[in-house]
Design a protein around this motif. Structure first.
Motif, PDB file in Angstrom:
ATOM      1  N   VAL A   1       0.809  -1.220   0.000  1.00 27.98           N
ATOM      2  CA  VAL A   1       0.000   0.000   0.000  1.00 27.98           C
ATOM      3  C   VAL A   1       0.844   1.272   0.000  1.00 27.98           C
ATOM      4  CG1 VAL A   1      -1.990  -1.074   1.109  1.00 27.98           C
ATOM      5  CG2 VAL A   1      -0.290   0.105   2.532  1.00 27.98           C
ATOM      6  N   ASP A   2       2.150   1.131   0.222  1.00 29.86           N
ATOM      7  CA  ASP A   2       2.936   2.365   0.328  1.00 29.86           C
ATOM      8  C   ASP A   2       4.220   2.327  -0.494  1.00 29.86           C
ATOM      9  OD1 ASP A   2       3.932   4.819   1.054  1.00 29.86           O
ATOM     10  OD2 ASP A   2       4.484   4.248   3.086  1.00 29.86           O
ATOM     11  N   SER A   3       5.244   1.606   0.006  1.00 32.72           N
ATOM     12  CA  SER A   3       6.585   1.846  -0.540  1.00 32.72           C
ATOM     13  C   SER A   3       6.791   1.347  -1.969  1.00 32.72           C
ATOM     14  CB  SER A   3       7.648   1.232   0.376  1.00 32.72           C
ATOM     15  OG  SER A   3       7.420  -0.143   0.568  1.00 32.72           O
TER      16      SER A   3
ATOM     17  N   GLY B   1       7.925   5.363  -6.400  1.00 32.60           N
ATOM     18  CA  GLY B   1       9.299   5.548  -6.872  1.00 32.60           C
ATOM     19  C   GLY B   1      10.309   6.046  -5.862  1.00 32.60           C
ATOM     20  N   LYS B   2       9.954   6.115  -4.573  1.00 35.10           N
ATOM     21  CA  LYS B   2      10.988   6.500  -3.602  1.00 35.10           C
ATOM     22  C   LYS B   2      11.803   5.263  -3.260  1.00 35.10           C
ATOM     23  CE  LYS B   2       8.907  10.346  -1.073  1.00 35.10           C
ATOM     24  NZ  LYS B   2       8.381  10.771   0.252  1.00 35.10           N
ATOM     25  N   VAL B   3      13.106   5.326  -3.499  1.00 36.72           N
ATOM     26  CA  VAL B   3      14.001   4.205  -3.176  1.00 36.72           C
ATOM     27  C   VAL B   3      15.175   4.766  -2.390  1.00 36.72           C
ATOM     28  CG1 VAL B   3      13.326   2.782  -5.146  1.00 36.72           C
ATOM     29  CG2 VAL B   3      15.180   4.421  -5.420  1.00 36.72           C
TER      30      VAL B   3
ATOM     31  N   LEU C   1      -5.334   5.933  -4.297  1.00 39.29           N
ATOM     32  CA  LEU C   1      -5.145   7.215  -3.611  1.00 39.29           C
ATOM     33  C   LEU C   1      -3.677   7.643  -3.735  1.00 39.29           C
ATOM     34  CD1 LEU C   1      -7.367   6.480  -0.479  1.00 39.29           C
ATOM     35  CD2 LEU C   1      -7.861   8.169  -2.270  1.00 39.29           C
ATOM     36  N   LYS C   2      -2.765   6.692  -3.551  1.00 39.96           N
ATOM     37  CA  LYS C   2      -1.354   7.066  -3.658  1.00 39.96           C
ATOM     38  C   LYS C   2      -1.020   7.477  -5.096  1.00 39.96           C
ATOM     39  CE  LYS C   2       3.280   6.426  -2.242  1.00 39.96           C
ATOM     40  NZ  LYS C   2       4.276   5.786  -1.442  1.00 39.96           N
ATOM     41  N   ARG C   3      -1.601   6.760  -6.063  1.00 40.36           N
ATOM     42  CA  ARG C   3      -1.395   7.106  -7.476  1.00 40.36           C
ATOM     43  C   ARG C   3      -1.776   8.567  -7.734  1.00 40.36           C
ATOM     44  NH1 ARG C   3      -4.597   8.335 -11.354  1.00 40.36           N
ATOM     45  NH2 ARG C   3      -6.497   7.831 -10.204  1.00 40.36           N
TER      46      ARG C   3
ATOM     47  N   LYS D   1       1.469  18.094  -2.356  1.00 38.17           N
ATOM     48  CA  LYS D   1       0.428  17.193  -1.862  1.00 38.17           C
ATOM     49  C   LYS D   1       0.981  15.889  -1.272  1.00 38.17           C
ATOM     50  CE  LYS D   1      -4.134  15.567  -2.788  1.00 38.17           C
ATOM     51  NZ  LYS D   1      -5.352  15.695  -3.544  1.00 38.17           N
ATOM     52  N   ARG D   2       2.101  15.406  -1.816  1.00 38.07           N
ATOM     53  CA  ARG D   2       2.655  14.130  -1.334  1.00 38.07           C
ATOM     54  C   ARG D   2       2.979  14.183   0.160  1.00 38.07           C
ATOM     55  NH1 ARG D   2       6.556  10.105  -4.856  1.00 38.07           N
ATOM     56  NH2 ARG D   2       6.619   8.451  -3.304  1.00 38.07           N
ATOM     57  N   MET D   3       3.240  15.412   0.653  1.00 36.23           N
ATOM     58  CA  MET D   3       3.546  15.553   2.085  1.00 36.23           C
ATOM     59  C   MET D   3       2.373  15.117   2.969  1.00 36.23           C
ATOM     60  SD  MET D   3       5.547  19.115   2.432  1.00 36.23           S
ATOM     61  CE  MET D   3       6.472  19.731   1.052  1.00 36.23           C
ATOM     62  N   LEU D   4       1.153  15.133   2.404  1.00 40.79           N
ATOM     63  CA  LEU D   4      -0.007  14.694   3.205  1.00 40.79           C
ATOM     64  C   LEU D   4       0.133  13.237   3.638  1.00 40.79           C
ATOM     65  CD1 LEU D   4      -3.036  16.308   1.293  1.00 40.79           C
ATOM     66  CD2 LEU D   4      -1.670  17.281   3.144  1.00 40.79           C
ATOM     67  N   LEU D   5       0.909  12.466   2.846  1.00 43.51           N
ATOM     68  CA  LEU D   5       1.130  11.053   3.192  1.00 43.51           C
ATOM     69  C   LEU D   5       1.909  10.929   4.504  1.00 43.51           C
ATOM     70  CD1 LEU D   5       2.132   9.593  -0.312  1.00 43.51           C
ATOM     71  CD2 LEU D   5      -0.110   9.502   0.781  1.00 43.51           C
ATOM     72  N   ASN D   6       2.465  12.052   4.957  1.00 46.57           N
ATOM     73  CA  ASN D   6       3.237  12.030   6.200  1.00 46.57           C
ATOM     74  C   ASN D   6       2.376  12.199   7.437  1.00 46.57           C
ATOM     75  OD1 ASN D   6       5.673  11.542   5.040  1.00 46.57           O
ATOM     76  ND2 ASN D   6       6.176  13.704   4.781  1.00 46.57           N
TER      77      ASN D   6
HETATM   78  N1  GLY Z   1       5.767   6.933   1.915  1.00 39.39           N
HETATM   79  C1  GLY Z   1       5.499   8.262   1.572  1.00 39.39           C
HETATM   80  C2  GLY Z   1       5.725   8.583   0.133  1.00 39.39           C
HETATM   81  O1  GLY Z   1       5.875   7.711  -0.683  1.00 39.39           O
HETATM   82  O2  GLY Z   1       5.780   9.736  -0.207  1.00 39.39           O
END
Ligand code: GLY
Length: 354
Positions: free
Chosen positions: A137-139, A143-145, A225-227, A239-244
Motif C-alpha cells: 500500500v505504500d513503498s 518511486g521512492k528508493v 489514492l497514492k497514485r 500534496k505528497r507531504m499529506l502522506l506524512n
Molecule cells: N511513503 C510516503 C511517500 O511515498 O511519499
C-alpha cells in the motif's frame, strides 16, 4: 484482476493486483520489459524460502535468464554495504542496460533493490513485487528508493519509478499478525487523509479476517489514492507531504525507541492519534476524531499512545537553538478524509506536545 495506471510523463506504469499473480509474473514482466533478457531478482532470507522458487520458475518460463540474490531479512540490510554487494553481484551476473531488477519482498528489499536499479549502469528497469501489506500500500508505489545512513533512515536515495508493480494478496497470508497490523496503520492513514468513506469502510471491518475478505478492494483503494497523490506531486514538494500524516510524531517515537522498540507502523499509529489530538487542540480537527482513529487501530493491537519526552520530540522535529524560530508543516485533519499541511513554529508545536 484490478489494474491501475500511474500516469507519470514518459514513465507510465501499471499496478496489477490479483490473488495468485506470482505465478503469472513472467507473462506480465515480458510485456512490461520487452527488451530484457536477464532479470536480477533481489529478495531476503525470509521471503526467498516462501516465494523465491515460484517466482524464479514463472520468470524462467517466460524466457528470462534469472539470477537470484538474497539479503538478510531486516532493516539492517538497507545499507551501503549491501548496496555495494548488489552492484558487484549484478555485474557478475552479466546485467546489461536493457535488463532489469526485480524486488521480491517488503519495503527493505524494494527500497534497496530499487536504489541499486536506479544507480547500476546509470539506471536500469525495475519491477516491484511487494509481499507485505506495508509495501503493497505504500513503498512499492511512487518511486521512492533509498538506503539508511548512520545519520538517519532513507538519507541516500532517488526517485526511480518501477516499470511494473505486481501484487499477489495471497502473499499476505504468511505475515505474522503484528506485521499485518503495521501495514494496516498505513491503510487507515489513507482513510484519514484522503477518503472518509474508506475510513468508515475499514471501521466496519475491524479484524484481519474481514479485511482479507476484501483485500483486493483495500489494496486497490490505497494504491489508487497514492497514485493520485504521486501523479500530482512526484517529487514530494506539495500534496505528497499529506502522506506524512502521523509520521512527524511517529518519527519521534521510532527515534526515541532507537528504531527497535517500535515498528514503523506502530509509531505511525500512535503518531496519527497524537496528531489528531493536536489538531483538536488547535481547533483544526473536529473534536472526537482522535478517538475515532484510535478505535480502528487498537483492535489490531497497534499502540494509540506512546510516551515521549519534550527532548525526544525536539530532537525528532529538528528543534535546536539554530532552528528555534523555524516553522514546520504538520499534517492535520480538517475532517476524516481531508488532511492539510498546517504551518506553525517548531517551538509552538513543541509547546503543544508538552
Ligand atoms: N511513503 C510516503 C511517500 O511515498 O511519499
Amino acid at each position: 484482476m484490478k489494474t491501475l495506471t500511474v500516469a507519470l510523463p514518459g514513465r507510465e506504469y501499471e499496478i496489477l493486483i490479483q490473488r495468485g499473480l506470482l505465478d503469472g509474473a513472467g507473462e506480465y514482466c515480458r510485456k512490461a520489459l520487452p527488451r530484457a533478457e536477464r532479470l536480477f531478482v533481489v529478495t531476503d532470507s525470509s521471503v526467498a524460502p516462501l516465494y523465491g522458487a515460484r517466482l524464479e520458475a514463472a520468470l524462467a518460463a517466460a524466457g528470462f535468464s534469472v539470477a537470484v540474490h538474497i539479503v538478510p531479512a531486516g532493516e539492517a540490510s538497507k545499507c551501503a554495504g549491501q548496496l555495494a554487494g548488489l552492484w558487484e553481484a549484478m555485474m557478475a551476473a552479466g546485467l546489461t542496460r536493457t535488463d532489469a531488477v526485480v524486488a521480491l519482498g517488503g519495503g527493505v528489499v524494494g527500497d534497496l533493490a530499487g536504489f541499486a536499479a536506479a544507480t547500476i549502469l546509470r539506471g536500469v528497469d525495475f519491477v516491484q513485487i511487494p509481499t507485505t501489506l506495508l509495501s503493497q500500500v505504500d513503498s512499492s508505489v511512487g518511486g521512492k528508493v533509498a538506503i539508511d545512513l548512520e545519520a538517519g533512515k532513507n538519507l541516500a536515495g532517488a526517485f526511480w519509478q518501477p516499470r511494473l508493480v505486481l501484487m499477489d494478496p495471497d502473499t499476505l497470508a504468511s505475515l505474522p499478525d503484528a506485521t499485518f497490523a503495521d501495514g494496516m496503520a498505513e491503510v487507515i492513514k489513507y482513510g484519514c487523509i484522503l477518503d472518509g468513506a474508506f475510513f468508515h469502510f475499514l471501521a466496519a471491518r475491524p479484524d484481519r479476517g474481514e479485511i482479507m475478505g476484501e483485500i483486493e478492494h483495500v489494496l486497490y483503494t490505497c494504491c489508487n489514492l497514492k497514485r493520485m497523490v504521486v501523479e500530482e506531486d512526484e517529487r514530494d514538494t506539495g500534496k505528497r507531504m499529506l502522506l506524512n500524516f502521523g509520521h512527524t510524531l511517529g518519527h519521534a517515537y521510532e527515534k526515541a525507541g532507537h528504531y527497535e522498540k517500535w515498528t514503523h507502523g506502530q509509531a505511525v499509529a500512535a503518531g496519527m492519534v497524537r496528531a489528531a489530538r493536536l489538531g483538536e487542540r488547535l481547533g483544526v480537527t473536529p473534536a472526537g476524531t482522535a478517538k475515532q482513529i484510535a478505535a480502528l487501530l487498537a483492535p489490531l493491537g497497534l499502540p494509540v499512545d506512546i510516551p515521549c519526552t519534550a527532548e525526544e520530540y525536539a530532537a525528532a522535529i529538528g528543534l535546536d537553538k539554530k532552528g528555534a524560530g523555524a516553522d514546520i508543516r504538520v499534517i492535520l485533519l480538517e475532517r476524516l478524509g481531508h488532511a492539510v499541511a498546517h504551518k506553525m513554529p517548531k517551538a509552538a508545536l513543541l509547546e503543544e506536545l508538552k
